[in-house]
Design a protein around this motif. Structure first.
Motif, short mmCIF file in Angstrom:
data_model
loop_
_atom_site.label_atom_id
_atom_site.label_comp_id
_atom_site.label_asym_id
_atom_site.label_seq_id
_atom_site.Cartn_x
_atom_site.Cartn_y
_atom_site.Cartn_z
N ALA A 68 -8.44 3.00 -39.64
CA ALA A 68 -8.21 3.17 -38.21
C ALA A 68 -9.33 3.94 -37.52
CB ALA A 68 -6.88 3.89 -37.97
N LYS A 69 -9.92 4.89 -38.22
CA LYS A 69 -10.87 5.80 -37.57
C LYS A 69 -12.29 5.68 -38.12
CE LYS A 69 -7.24 9.19 -36.55
NZ LYS A 69 -7.31 9.08 -35.08
N GLN A 70 -12.51 4.72 -39.04
CA GLN A 70 -13.82 4.51 -39.66
C GLN A 70 -14.31 5.81 -40.32
OE1 GLN A 70 -14.75 2.66 -35.74
NE2 GLN A 70 -15.95 1.23 -36.96
N PHE A 71 -15.62 6.06 -40.29
CA PHE A 71 -16.14 7.28 -40.90
C PHE A 71 -16.29 8.40 -39.86
CE2 PHE A 71 -18.49 5.77 -44.99
CZ PHE A 71 -17.36 5.07 -45.39
N GLY A 72 -15.56 8.28 -38.76
CA GLY A 72 -15.70 9.24 -37.67
C GLY A 72 -15.39 10.67 -38.06
N TYR A 73 -14.57 10.84 -39.08
CA TYR A 73 -14.23 12.20 -39.54
C TYR A 73 -15.46 12.99 -39.97
CZ TYR A 73 -11.97 15.87 -42.31
OH TYR A 73 -11.57 17.08 -42.83
N MET A 74 -16.53 12.29 -40.38
CA MET A 74 -17.76 12.98 -40.80
C MET A 74 -18.38 13.76 -39.65
SD MET A 74 -18.16 12.73 -44.01
CE MET A 74 -19.77 13.52 -44.04
N GLN A 75 -18.15 13.36 -38.42
CA GLN A 75 -18.64 14.13 -37.28
C GLN A 75 -18.04 15.54 -37.28
OE1 GLN A 75 -19.22 10.91 -33.73
NE2 GLN A 75 -17.13 11.22 -34.38
N VAL A 76 -16.75 15.61 -37.63
CA VAL A 76 -16.08 16.90 -37.74
C VAL A 76 -16.67 17.69 -38.90
CG1 VAL A 76 -13.86 18.06 -38.03
CG2 VAL A 76 -13.97 15.88 -36.81
N VAL A 77 -16.95 17.00 -40.01
CA VAL A 77 -17.51 17.65 -41.21
C VAL A 77 -18.87 18.26 -40.92
CG1 VAL A 77 -18.29 17.28 -43.58
CG2 VAL A 77 -16.19 16.18 -42.77
N PHE A 78 -19.71 17.55 -40.15
CA PHE A 78 -21.02 18.12 -39.78
C PHE A 78 -20.84 19.39 -38.95
CE2 PHE A 78 -22.52 13.51 -40.07
CZ PHE A 78 -22.94 13.66 -41.39
N GLY A 79 -19.81 19.40 -38.13
CA GLY A 79 -19.50 20.62 -37.39
C GLY A 79 -19.08 21.74 -38.32
N TYR A 80 -18.33 21.38 -39.39
CA TYR A 80 -17.94 22.38 -40.38
C TYR A 80 -19.14 23.15 -40.89
CZ TYR A 80 -13.39 19.98 -41.03
OH TYR A 80 -12.15 19.41 -40.86
N PHE A 81 -20.22 22.42 -41.19
CA PHE A 81 -21.41 23.04 -41.79
C PHE A 81 -21.93 24.18 -40.92
CE2 PHE A 81 -26.05 23.31 -42.03
CZ PHE A 81 -26.22 23.63 -43.38
N PHE A 82 -22.06 23.95 -39.63
CA PHE A 82 -22.57 25.00 -38.74
C PHE A 82 -21.55 26.12 -38.57
CE2 PHE A 82 -25.28 21.41 -37.76
CZ PHE A 82 -26.53 22.01 -37.65
N GLY A 83 -20.28 25.78 -38.63
CA GLY A 83 -19.26 26.81 -38.59
C GLY A 83 -19.34 27.74 -39.79
N TYR A 84 -19.61 27.18 -40.97
CA TYR A 84 -19.74 28.01 -42.17
C TYR A 84 -20.94 28.95 -42.09
CZ TYR A 84 -16.14 25.20 -44.45
OH TYR A 84 -14.94 24.58 -44.77
N LEU A 85 -22.01 28.49 -41.45
CA LEU A 85 -23.18 29.37 -41.29
C LEU A 85 -22.84 30.56 -40.39
CD1 LEU A 85 -26.15 26.83 -40.89
CD2 LEU A 85 -25.37 28.02 -42.94
#
Length: 485
Positions: A68-85
């Motif tokens: 339903a959402k394709q690989f769009g969840y990876m956009q959220v995951v890329f945001g995770y990376f900067f949040g962890y920094l």
């Protein structure tokens, strides 16, 4: 796999966890339960946090949502990376400087006792709901695969699920979890890889490059969505939501931060957070590829299962083989329990430290209360899971989890942001009211966003909106006095 085989597998798995808890829980002290005596190796913490952050929700819901959402969840995951920094270089230095056991003690020092209690209660509600969502999903899968066939009711499944967590955490707490999470993360990742290998063979993808090319060529592998700003998957909405989800659900969450505070020093904790954030990108991409291949396999074989039912249905088919089915179950159980066990421990920690304030009591009394609270939260989780079972019937759980987090973590985001970004003092006695009003306004805005904002549909960014409303509310009750720090 037969029901008896699955039961034997579960029993053996938990026997290993109980054995680990026996050796790590010999020192039955609050220092070991809450902070592992600040002696945990950073690399073990980092590896174990992969499983804890993904959980059974990611294990089931992320692959099931690809159709339903394709690989769009990876956009959220890329945001995770900067949040962890941000966590590594802004929040962790603060927590280590103050030598905190509960991170919400910061709010007491910064604003006052009401703010402290408000932050603690916000966490307790947030983590209780989050842990219950995760365990609810796993209990439903176990019910479908095992206990329905044995005519065991769902309530018994839930009680067994929680009782097993209590059994291997009641003595060692976070010290035990550091080691059990490492084992459980390993099982989870091996499970994903074994399933991908089977699916690759079934889909005639005979090499790693063939699997990658298959993902590139599929219409379902679209990662970035820039065209429609009203789309809930619009890139900047997803990316920024990922940043703030990470800051709140990890950096402002006693559960995840309690693991970081077990490291020997700040430098080790930062190594843990940075290495973990990089690995997590690749792990989530594995889940995307798995979801794509599951969808393709289902289409090729006339399987109609969707969303959260997709992975369990395919994994337990006779033709998939006993080994793959066994690893799926191990991965599911490991993913679920690696987040749920630490949730139970962190809820116990926060309630004991922040609400009961046991640090002002004698050691014997502290231990007694800690054990009572541990049992109490086990019972609460059971009751909430049973409540969810009556409410939710057809959902993709990860999206519901993030929606809930937007309302419950928002006040924490606003309070910590105000404390870190300003030097204003506030009228502490009014904070709890704002912490209630901000989520209510957020809910109203979310429910009417299309009408209010010309078709704009609010997604995960409800968390940001909620945090901003909390921040504005604190500005309204600021005092004309600055902090001395």
């Amino acid at each position: 796999m037969s029901s008896s085989s699955i039961l034997i597998l579960i029993v053996c798995y938990f026997a290993v966890l109980v054995l680990i808890s026996y050796f790590t829980g010999k020192e039955d002290t609050n220092a070991a339960f809450f902070k592992a005596n600040k002696s945990a190796p950073w690399y073990l913490v980092a590896f174990g946090m992969i499983g804890a952050s993904l959980s059974g929700v990611t294990f089931i819901s992320v692959p099931g949502a690809v159709e339903a959402k394709q690989f769009g969840y990876m956009q959220v995951v890329f945001g995770y990376f900067f949040g962890y920094l941000i966590i590594a270089y802004v929040l962790l230095p603060l927590y280590y400087k103050l030598n905190l056991t509960s991170i919400y003690t910061y709010l007491k020092d910064r604003f006052g006792n009401i703010s402290y209690k408000t932050g603690s209660v916000a966490f307790l509600i947030s983590r209780t709901i989050g842990a219950s969502f995760r365990l609810f999903l796993v209990a439903k899968v176990l019910q479908l695969l095992v206990f329905d066939k044995l005519d065991i009711p769902f309530v018994i499944t839930v009680i067994i699920t929680i009782a097993l967590i209590w059994l291997y955490t009641f003595r060692g707490g976070i010290k035990t979890i550091i080691f059990t999470d490492t084992l459980q993360t390993l099982f989870m990742l091996v499970s994903v890889l074994v399933t991908i290998v089977f699916l690759a063979s079934a889909l005639d993808l005979n090499s790693v490059s063939a699997v990658i090319d298959n993902a590139k060529e599929s219409n379902l592998s679209k990662v970035f969505f820039f065209k429609d700003g009203n789309d809930p998957q619009y890139f900047w909405k997803s990316f920024l939501s990922g940043v703030f989800i990470t800051i709140t659900m990890t950096g402002l969450d006693q559960d995840m931060m309690q693991k970081n505070l077990t490291c020997r020093n700040l430098k080790d904790a930062q190594k843990n957070m940075v290495s973990f954030s990089v690995v997590l990108i690749f792990v989530n991409m594995l889940f995307m590829i798995l979801g794509l291949m599951l969808t393709q396999y289902a289409e090729a074989n006339g399987i109609t299962a969707k969303k959260d039912d997709l992975f369990p249905t395919i994994a337990m088919l006779p033709e998939i083989g006993v080994v793959t089915s066994a690893f799926f179950l191990l991965g599911l159980i490991a993913a679920a329990y690696s987040s749920a066990d630490s949730a139970l421990t962190s809820l116990t920690t926060s309630f004991c430290i922040d609400i009961v304030e046991i640090e002002n009591m004698a050691e014997k009394e502290r231990k007694r209360i800690r054990k009572q609270v541990h049992i109490g939260f086990s019972i609460i989780l059971i009751l909430i899971i049973l409540l969810f079972n009556t409410i939710f019937t057809d959902i993709s759980v990860i999206w519901e989890l993030f929606k809930a987090a937007g309302y419950t973590y928002g006040p924490l985001l606003g309070m910590f942001a105000f404390g870190l970004l300003t030097k204003w003092q506030i009228k502490d006695k009014w904070v709890w009211i704002i912490a209630i009003v901000a989520p209510i306004i957020s809910y109203i805005l979310n429910s009417n966003s299309k009408a209010l904002f010309n078709g704009y549909e609010i997604g995960f960014e409800i968390l940001i909106i909620n945090g901003i409303l909390m921040f504005i509310g604190l500005l309204c009750i600021k005092r004309s006095v600055l902090t001395s720090t």
